[in-house]
Design an enzyme around this catalytic site. Structure first.
Site, PDB file in Angstrom:
ATOM      1  CE  LYS A 128      40.944  35.456  44.220  1.00  0.00           C
ATOM      2  NZ  LYS A 128      42.187  36.035  43.253  1.00  0.00           N
TER       3      LYS A 128
ATOM      4  CB  CYS B 284      34.688  39.133  28.361  1.00  0.00           C
ATOM      5  SG  CYS B 284      33.904  40.386  28.536  1.00  0.00           S
TER       6      CYS B 284
HETATM    7  O1  TXE Z   1      41.718  33.062  34.750  1.00  0.00           O
HETATM    8  P1  TXE Z   1      41.030  32.672  36.155  1.00  0.00           P
HETATM    9  P2  TXE Z   1      43.225  33.217  34.385  1.00  0.00           P
HETATM   10  C1  TXE Z   1      40.114  33.787  30.390  1.00  0.00           C
HETATM   11  C2  TXE Z   1      40.984  33.945  29.327  1.00  0.00           C
HETATM   12  C3  TXE Z   1      42.486  33.629  29.898  1.00  0.00           C
HETATM   13  C4  TXE Z   1      42.064  32.653  30.791  1.00  0.00           C
HETATM   14  C5  TXE Z   1      42.959  32.572  31.680  1.00  0.00           C
HETATM   15  O2  TXE Z   1      40.916  33.093  28.258  1.00  0.00           O
HETATM   16  O3  TXE Z   1      43.559  33.385  28.740  1.00  0.00           O
HETATM   17  O4  TXE Z   1      40.687  32.976  31.357  1.00  0.00           O
HETATM   18  O5  TXE Z   1      42.854  33.563  32.632  1.00  0.00           O
HETATM   19  C6  TXE Z   1      40.447  33.115  40.201  1.00  0.00           C
HETATM   20  N1  TXE Z   1      39.072  29.041  42.799  1.00  0.00           N
HETATM   21  N2  TXE Z   1      39.763  34.930  31.049  1.00  0.00           N
HETATM   22  O6  TXE Z   1      44.198  32.333  34.567  1.00  0.00           O
HETATM   23  O7  TXE Z   1      42.183  31.685  36.740  1.00  0.00           O
HETATM   24  C7  TXE Z   1      41.359  34.035  39.763  1.00  0.00           C
HETATM   25  O8  TXE Z   1      42.232  34.345  41.229  1.00  0.00           O
HETATM   26  C8  TXE Z   1      38.409  30.321  42.933  1.00  0.00           C
HETATM   27  C9  TXE Z   1      38.306  35.485  30.499  1.00  0.00           C
HETATM   28  O9  TXE Z   1      43.412  34.947  34.830  1.00  0.00           O
HETATM   29  O10 TXE Z   1      39.703  32.085  35.763  1.00  0.00           O
HETATM   30  C10 TXE Z   1      40.926  35.247  39.600  1.00  0.00           C
HETATM   31  O11 TXE Z   1      40.430  36.311  40.503  1.00  0.00           O
HETATM   32  N3  TXE Z   1      38.691  31.289  42.263  1.00  0.00           N
HETATM   33  C11 TXE Z   1      37.971  36.689  31.282  1.00  0.00           C
HETATM   34  C12 TXE Z   1      39.774  34.803  38.712  1.00  0.00           C
HETATM   35  O12 TXE Z   1      39.492  33.426  39.048  1.00  0.00           O
HETATM   36  C13 TXE Z   1      39.865  31.076  41.399  1.00  0.00           C
HETATM   37  C14 TXE Z   1      38.820  37.355  32.003  1.00  0.00           C
HETATM   38  C15 TXE Z   1      39.923  34.739  37.054  1.00  0.00           C
HETATM   39  O13 TXE Z   1      41.064  33.702  36.898  1.00  0.00           O
HETATM   40  C16 TXE Z   1      40.374  29.732  41.227  1.00  0.00           C
HETATM   41  C17 TXE Z   1      40.108  36.631  32.780  1.00  0.00           C
HETATM   42  C18 TXE Z   1      39.806  28.731  42.118  1.00  0.00           C
HETATM   43  N4  TXE Z   1      40.377  27.664  42.081  1.00  0.00           N
HETATM   44  C19 TXE Z   1      40.304  35.515  32.260  1.00  0.00           C
HETATM   45  N5  TXE Z   1      41.374  29.865  40.366  1.00  0.00           N
HETATM   46  C20 TXE Z   1      36.546  37.431  30.759  1.00  0.00           C
HETATM   47  N6  TXE Z   1      35.375  36.773  30.486  1.00  0.00           N
HETATM   48  O14 TXE Z   1      36.714  38.434  30.709  1.00  0.00           O
HETATM   49  C21 TXE Z   1      41.429  31.121  39.947  1.00  0.00           C
HETATM   50  N7  TXE Z   1      40.788  31.799  40.519  1.00  0.00           N
END
Ligand code: TXE
Length: 494
Positions: A188, A299
Site C-alpha cells: 500500500k 526519518c
Molecule cells: O503519514 P501517515 P503522513 C511522519 C512525519 C510526517 C507525518 C505525517 O512526521 O510529518 O508522519 O505524514 C498510510 N490505516 N512520517 O500523513 O499518514 C498512508 O496512506 C492504514 C515519518 O504522510 O502515517 C501512507 O501510505 N494506513 C515517516 C502511510 O500510512 C494508513 C515517513 C504513511 O502515512 C492510515 C512519513 C490508516 N488509517 C511520515 N492512514 C518516516 N518515519 O520516515 C494513513 N495510512
C-alpha cells in the site's frame, strides 16, 4: 546523471496507474481515481486508482491464494533467488526512469533520489536474494534420544504500508526480506508518492515473480490501509510513517486477528557537537546535509542540533552559511541541492512549526519561509532556529521538514540528558575527537543508530531499529528477516 536524459523523461506524459492485483492491472472497483499532484509545480501529472475496501480485499485474497498453494514459497531457494536477482537487475536497468518518475511524484532532489531510491532498492533486493539460500534452520542441543529442530517458515501474507519520502528504498526494505523468505505481500503505497513504487512492483512480475505473490493497491490510508489493518487474512503488518497511524495499526491488529505489527515512526534525532570535534567545518557541512537533504523529509534526519556552549555562535553561523549555500529549487535539475516539499499540507505544517517555535522564544537565524511560490510548487528555505528549549514544541515534535532546532549544552551529561529527552529514539550523532567520550555517547544516547563524526549513510549491512516511540523491529540487514519468519520446533523422539 545527464540533464538531457532527465529532461526527456520529465517531458513524457504519465499514463494513469491502476492497482496490481493477481498479476493484472485493474481499476478501482467503483472506477474512482485520484489526481496525482507534482510538488515541483503543483500540476496534476496523472491519476491512480482510488482503492476501495473491495479492492484491498481482492488483493489480500490473491496474496493468500498464492501463499496457500506454495507457488512461491515452495520453489527451491535457488529459483527464488534467480527471480529476485533479475528484479534487482531490472530496477537498475530502469534506474533513471524510476528516479525521475518518483521525483515528479514526491519532489526529492534527483541527486539524492537516484542513489537513495532505485540504486538503494536494487542493492536491498539483491542483498536478500543473495541471503535467502544461506539461512539455515537449527538443531537444538537436546539429549541423545531426541532430535530438536527449529525450522524457519514464512509467516504468510505480509501487508506493507509505505510512506512518501523514499518509496523505493523503504518499499525494498520490506519487500526484500518478506519475499526472500517466501511470503506473499500486499503493498500500500502513500497517496502522495505511489508511482515509482507501483512501477517497481510491476518489474517484479516482469522478473518472473508468480502472479498474486505481490499485489499493490493505491488509495487513501483510511480506506485501503484500514481494510488491510483489519483483515483477518493478513499475518504481518509492516509500516513506516507517522506515530498516529502506527497507533491505529496496533488497534486494528487488536480488533482483528492480532497480526504482528512492526513500526518505523520517525524521530527527533539529536546531532551533538562537542568543541573537540575533529573538524568543525566538516561537522557544520555534514550537519546541514543531515537535516536539509530531501527537505528534512528523512526519518533519521538530525533535526536537533545540540552544541557545546563554548562554540555555539561560531558553529551555528557555519551551519547557517552551509544552509544558505544549498540551492533550493527544481528537483529535476542536477545542480539542485534541496528539492520540493512533498505536499502543500506538509509545507503548511512546516511553516506552522516555525511560527510556534518563534512564539515559544526561538530565534530564526536563517530561512523560515516558503519560497519560489511563483513556480506553483512547494518549496521552503532551509531554516535554523536557535534558543530552542528542551521542552519546546520544536525540540519535541517531529517536523519532517527543513527545520533545525538548536540548543546549547555545557557538559557531556547534559548533552545525553537533552538527547534522551523526547519520546523518540531513531538516530543520533556525536562529533568528538575523544574516543572514550565517543563510546560513552554511543552507550548513553537511546537510539537505534548512533553516528560518530558523521551523519547518515548507514548502509544495508546494519539494522535500523526504533527505540521508544520510534517503533519496533528492524529494517535492513539480516535482522530484518526475523519479522518475516515463524520459528517452528520439531521435537522428535528417536
Ligand atoms: O503519514 P501517515 P503522513 C511522519 C512525519 C510526517 C507525518 C505525517 O512526521 O510529518 O508522519 O505524514 C498510510 N490505516 N512520517 O500523513 O499518514 C498512508 O496512506 C492504514 C515519518 O504522510 O502515517 C501512507 O501510505 N494506513 C515517516 C502511510 O500510512 C494508513 C515517513 C504513511 O502515512 C492510515 C512519513 C490508516 N488509517 C511520515 N492512514 C518516516 N518515519 O520516515 C494513513 N495510512
Amino acid at each position: 546523471m545527464d540533464q538531457t536524459q532527465i529532461d526527456a523523461l520529465r517531458a513524457q506524459p504519465i499514463a494513469p496507474f491502476f492497482h496490481l492485483i493477481d498479476g493484472k492491472h485493474v481499476p478501482a472497483s467503483d472506477g474512482g481515481t485520484m489526481n496525482i499532484i507534482s510538488p515541483i509545480d503543483g500540476t496534476v501529472i496523472t491519476t491512480t486508482a482510488a482503492g476501495t475496501a473491495a479492492d484491498m480485499e481482492a488483493a489480500i485474497a490473491s496474496a493468500r491464494a498464492a501463499f496457500e498453494d506454495g507457488r512461491w514459497a515452495n520453489q527451491p531457494p535457488a529459483a527464488r533467488k534467480k527471480v529476485m536477482m533479475k528484479w534487482a537487475d531490472l530496477i537498475e536497468a530502469n534506474a533513471l526512469e524510476l528516479a525521475v518518475l518518483g521525483v515528479r511524484d514526491n519532489g526529492t532532489e534527483i541527486g539524492m533520489a537516484i542513489k537513495a531510491e532505485p540504486s538503494s532498492a536494487a542493492a536491498t533486493i539483491r542483498y536478500y536474494a543473495e541471503a535467502l539460500d544461506k539461512i539455515y534452520g537449527e538443531i537444538a542441543p537436546t539429549s541423545s534420544d531426541i532430535l530438536g529442530m527449529i525450522h524457519k517458515e514464512p509467516v504468510g501474507v505480509v501487508g506493507a504500508i509505505i510512506p512518501w519520502n523514499f518509496p523505493l528504498m523503504i518499499g525494498a526494505w520490506k519487500l526484500g526480506p518478506a519475499l526472500a523468505m517466501g511470503n506473499s505481500v500486499v503493498l500500500k503505497p502513500s497517496e502522495t508518492a505511489s508511482l515509482s513504487l507501483m512501477r517497481m512492483a510491476e518489474l517484479a512480475l516482469e522478473a518472473g515473480l508468480p502472479e498474486g505473490v505481490l499485489n499493490a493497491v493505491t488509495g487513501e490510508g483510511r480506506i485501503v490501509g484500514e481494510t488491510m489493518g483489519l483483515s483477518m487474512d493478513v499475518d504481518v503488518l509492516v509500516f513506516t510513517g507517522s506515530g498516529a497511524t502506527g497507533r491505529r495499526l496496533l488497534e486494528y491488529a487488536a480488533r482483528s486477528n492480532m497480526k504482528r505489527v512492526y513500526l518505523e515512526l520517525g524521530g527527533k534525532s539529536p546531532n551533538i557537537v562537542f568543541a573537540d570535534a575533529p573538524n568543525l567545518d566538516e561537522a557544520a557541512n555534514v550537519s546541514a546535509g543531515g537535516i536539509f537533504r530531501n527537505s528534512g523529509q528523512v526519518c533519521v534526519a538530525g533535526s536537533r542540533l545540540l552544541v557545546e556552549a563554548s562554540i555555539h555562535d561560531e558553529f551555528v553561523a557555519a551551519v547557517a552559511k552551509a544552509a544558505e549555500g544549498m540551492r533550493v529549487g527544481d528537483p529535476l535539475k542536477v545542480d539542485t541541492h534541496i528539492g520540493a516539499i512533498n505536499s502543500e499540507g506538509q509545507l503548511t505544517a512546516n511553516l506552522g512549526f516555525v511560527k510556534t517555535a518563534t512564539a515559544e522564544g526561538g530565534k530564526i537565524v536563517t530561512g523560515g519561509d516558503r519560497i519560489l511560490q511563483d513556480t506553483g510548487g512547494y518549496y521552503m528555505a532551509p531554516t535554523v532556529v536557535t534558543g530552542v528549549s528542551r521542552d519546546a514544541t520544536l525540540a519535541q515534535k517531529e517536523v519532517f521538514g527543513p527545520v533545525l532546532a538548536v540548543t546549547p549544552f555545557e557538559t557531556e551529561e547534559e548533552a545525553i540528558a537533552l538527547a534522551n529527552s523526547t519520546v523518540y529514539g531513531l538516530a543520533g550523532a556525536a562529533w568528538t575527537s575523544n574516543l572514550g567520550r565517543a563510546h560513552r555517547m554511543v552507550r548513553g544516547v537511546r537510539s537505534g543508530v548512533m553516528h560518530i563524526n558523521t551523519y547518515g549513510g548507514a548502509d544495508g549491512t546494519v539494522p535500523l531499529s526504533g527505540f521508544g516511540q520510534s517503533g519496533n523491529g528492524s529494517d535492513k540487514s539480516l535482522h530484518a528477516i526475523e519479522k518475516y519468519v515463524n520459528l517452528k520446533t520439531a521435537w522428535i523422539k528417536l
